[in-house]
Design a protein around this motif. Sequence first.
Motif, PDB file in Angstrom:
ATOM      1  N   ARG A 384       0.828  -1.205   0.000  1.00 47.70           N
ATOM      2  CA  ARG A 384       0.000   0.000   0.000  1.00 47.70           C
ATOM      3  C   ARG A 384       0.866   1.260   0.000  1.00 47.70           C
ATOM      4  N   PHE A 385       1.920   1.244   0.812  1.00 45.91           N
ATOM      5  CA  PHE A 385       2.834   2.387   0.866  1.00 45.91           C
ATOM      6  C   PHE A 385       3.436   2.652  -0.517  1.00 45.91           C
ATOM      7  N   SER A 386       3.880   1.588  -1.178  1.00 45.29           N
ATOM      8  CA  SER A 386       4.506   1.748  -2.488  1.00 45.29           C
ATOM      9  C   SER A 386       3.494   2.117  -3.573  1.00 45.29           C
ATOM     10  N   SER A 387       2.267   1.647  -3.448  1.00 43.38           N
ATOM     11  CA  SER A 387       1.261   2.012  -4.446  1.00 43.38           C
ATOM     12  C   SER A 387       0.961   3.512  -4.388  1.00 43.38           C
ATOM     13  N   VAL A 388       0.928   4.058  -3.174  1.00 42.58           N
ATOM     14  CA  VAL A 388       0.765   5.516  -3.038  1.00 42.58           C
ATOM     15  C   VAL A 388       1.992   6.224  -3.596  1.00 42.58           C
ATOM     16  N   GLY A 389       3.181   5.685  -3.297  1.00 42.20           N
ATOM     17  CA  GLY A 389       4.412   6.287  -3.790  1.00 42.20           C
ATOM     18  C   GLY A 389       4.520   6.274  -5.304  1.00 42.20           C
ATOM     19  N   LEU A 390       3.989   5.248  -5.944  1.00 41.86           N
ATOM     20  CA  LEU A 390       4.027   5.187  -7.408  1.00 41.86           C
ATOM     21  C   LEU A 390       3.245   6.333  -8.041  1.00 41.86           C
ATOM     22  N   VAL A 391       2.239   6.824  -7.332  1.00 36.66           N
ATOM     23  CA  VAL A 391       1.464   7.959  -7.833  1.00 36.66           C
ATOM     24  C   VAL A 391       2.158   9.285  -7.517  1.00 36.66           C
ATOM     25  N   THR A 392       2.671   9.409  -6.296  1.00 40.02           N
ATOM     26  CA  THR A 392       3.181  10.707  -5.853  1.00 40.02           C
ATOM     27  C   THR A 392       4.625  10.985  -6.246  1.00 40.02           C
ATOM     28  N   VAL A 393       5.496   9.977  -6.188  1.00 38.42           N
ATOM     29  CA  VAL A 393       6.933  10.238  -6.360  1.00 38.42           C
ATOM     30  C   VAL A 393       7.293  10.770  -7.750  1.00 38.42           C
ATOM     31  N   PRO A 394       6.876  10.127  -8.851  1.00 32.84           N
ATOM     32  CA  PRO A 394       7.295  10.650 -10.162  1.00 32.84           C
ATOM     33  C   PRO A 394       6.869  12.091 -10.404  1.00 32.84           C
ATOM     34  N   LEU A 395       5.628  12.421 -10.079  1.00 34.31           N
ATOM     35  CA  LEU A 395       5.146  13.782 -10.326  1.00 34.31           C
ATOM     36  C   LEU A 395       5.781  14.792  -9.380  1.00 34.31           C
ATOM     37  N   THR A 396       5.929  14.424  -8.106  1.00 33.23           N
ATOM     38  CA  THR A 396       6.572  15.330  -7.152  1.00 33.23           C
ATOM     39  C   THR A 396       8.023  15.562  -7.528  1.00 33.23           C
ATOM     40  N   LEU A 397       8.710  14.496  -7.922  1.00 36.53           N
ATOM     41  CA  LEU A 397      10.112  14.595  -8.318  1.00 36.53           C
ATOM     42  C   LEU A 397      10.271  15.503  -9.536  1.00 36.53           C
ATOM     43  N   ALA A 398       9.405  15.311 -10.519  1.00 33.18           N
ATOM     44  CA  ALA A 398       9.478  16.124 -11.733  1.00 33.18           C
ATOM     45  C   ALA A 398       9.168  17.587 -11.437  1.00 33.18           C
ATOM     46  N   ALA A 399       8.150  17.841 -10.621  1.00 35.01           N
ATOM     47  CA  ALA A 399       7.768  19.223 -10.304  1.00 35.01           C
ATOM     48  C   ALA A 399       8.871  19.938  -9.532  1.00 35.01           C
ATOM     49  N   ALA A 400       9.434  19.269  -8.531  1.00 35.17           N
ATOM     50  CA  ALA A 400      10.484  19.895  -7.727  1.00 35.17           C
ATOM     51  C   ALA A 400      11.739  20.156  -8.554  1.00 35.17           C
ATOM     52  N   THR A 401      12.084  19.219  -9.436  1.00 36.85           N
ATOM     53  CA  THR A 401      13.275  19.399 -10.271  1.00 36.85           C
ATOM     54  C   THR A 401      13.068  20.514 -11.284  1.00 36.85           C
ATOM     55  N   ALA A 402      11.877  20.585 -11.875  1.00 34.57           N
ATOM     56  CA  ALA A 402      11.576  21.686 -12.796  1.00 34.57           C
ATOM     57  C   ALA A 402      11.630  23.024 -12.070  1.00 34.57           C
ATOM     58  N   ALA A 403      11.148  23.042 -10.817  1.00 35.64           N
ATOM     59  CA  ALA A 403      11.213  24.273 -10.020  1.00 35.64           C
ATOM     60  C   ALA A 403      12.667  24.656  -9.726  1.00 35.64           C
ATOM     61  N   LEU A 404      13.530  23.658  -9.496  1.00 34.50           N
ATOM     62  CA  LEU A 404      14.954  23.943  -9.296  1.00 34.50           C
ATOM     63  C   LEU A 404      15.556  24.552 -10.556  1.00 34.50           C
ATOM     64  N   TRP A 405      15.243  23.961 -11.703  1.00 38.91           N
ATOM     65  CA  TRP A 405      15.743  24.509 -12.958  1.00 38.91           C
ATOM     66  C   TRP A 405      15.318  25.963 -13.126  1.00 38.91           C
ATOM     67  N   LEU A 406      14.065  26.250 -12.784  1.00 39.55           N
ATOM     68  CA  LEU A 406      13.567  27.618 -12.881  1.00 39.55           C
ATOM     69  C   LEU A 406      14.308  28.533 -11.909  1.00 39.55           C
ATOM     70  N   ALA A 407      14.544  28.052 -10.692  1.00 41.76           N
ATOM     71  CA  ALA A 407      15.248  28.861  -9.704  1.00 41.76           C
ATOM     72  C   ALA A 407      16.674  29.172 -10.147  1.00 41.76           C
ATOM     73  N   LEU A 408      17.298  28.249 -10.841  1.00 40.41           N
ATOM     74  CA  LEU A 408      18.666  28.478 -11.336  1.00 40.41           C
ATOM     75  C   LEU A 408      18.710  29.495 -12.463  1.00 40.41           C
ATOM     76  N   GLN A 409      17.565  29.725 -13.120  1.00 39.79           N
ATOM     77  CA  GLN A 409      17.521  30.709 -14.210  1.00 39.79           C
ATOM     78  C   GLN A 409      17.353  32.131 -13.684  1.00 39.79           C
ATOM     79  N   ILE A 410      16.867  32.255 -12.462  1.00 43.69           N
ATOM     80  CA  ILE A 410      16.558  33.585 -11.907  1.00 43.69           C
ATOM     81  C   ILE A 410      17.843  34.288 -11.472  1.00 43.69           C
TER      82      ILE A 410
END
Length: 410
Positions: A384-410
């Motif tokens: 159950r823990f991993s099934s929730v993680g399969l939904v949250t981790v990829p999208l959270t990881l992508a969003a946070a990394t994209a936000a880092l890329w944006l922060a590095l441009q500022i």
Amino acid sequence: MAAWAVVPAGVFLTGTLVAAAADHRRVPPAAVAVPGALLVVAGALPVPAAVDRLREVAPTAGFLVVVLLLAALADREGLFRWAAAVTARRAGRSAGGLLWRVTLLATAVTAVLSLDATVVLLTPVVVATAARMRVPVAPHGMVVGHLANSASLLLPVSNLTNLLAVAATGLSFVHFTGLMALPQLAAVAVEYGLLRWLFRRDLRAVAGAPSPDGPAVPRLALAVVGLTVAGFVAASLADLPPVLPAVAGVLVLAVRQLATRRTRPAELLVAANLPFALFVLGLAVIVAALQRAGLGSLLTALLPGGASLSALLAAAGLAALLANLVNNLPATLALVPVAAAAGTPTVLAVLIGLNVGPNLTYAGSLANLLWRRVLGEHAPAAARFSSVGLVTVPLTLAAATAALWLALQI
């Protein structure tokens, strides 16, 4: 070093992680990590190399001890019980409202007092609050557990992985926080939105009326924690070690509690969790042996360099994968030196993977294992823990990394 040296180091690493996962009083992780480190030094790692690694990691381990002690002292002042009571009152009779406010509370505690405080001290308070309000524990417990990892991006003090990354890059407290503010915001927003959607049925429950009476406001604890965080900023600007304001905060609360006999020296020693610091030091030496045996070269070949969005996403993904394979602490010790050679953007992307990625499996971080033990009967099964993680981790990881890329441009 000969390639065969990877075998004993790998055995000791495995044994250390098994001991950490078992969390048995008779065989604490330090009891495996420290002898393992000594044996590795005796046969596979030159003494100067081991000493250099200890010098690198010792200040971080010492700072962790101080922060853990500060969180425990604040808890004894009633900080977490008071914060949970305020959260419940403001949520009214809405389970969804409680989830939103628990998200804010867990984010603040993780950022300021580290993920260990969230897991050990805040989790049982949130579970008790949900049970008292007669709403499902699952969504509120899960959001605390997930945010202990994914909301630990903001400050150097939020996570041991952050402290190791800051030490490798030389970033100041203020500069690190500035770069990681957007990733933190993105990670928390996506994590909250996805967990709210996944648990939408549980959140339809009508909560019982919260108790109108609550614990007294812990003014001293609030003041000390607030001044300590301000002290971190001031110390960074003055080029002073961040441990100084943390030690000052500990002294204020410890002197008060010892003088009023609300605590004893032995209890403070337990709260400092010195065996965990020894575990970190032993693990650092074992991973250093693996790096010299070829792991460092392998990771150098795999880890992409550069500050493009695709490179940052690849670095974060690799870090998340390694964290779930061997746990994020040894993954940090192995990856951060390699990432530092590639540049600060790569280090920060790796850090996002190391902090967000562990939400995929229980083995991803020591915080997950501890959170599961704290939850007890309320802990979800591994599937159950991993099934929730399969939904949250990829999208959270992508969003946070994209936000880092944006922060590095500022």
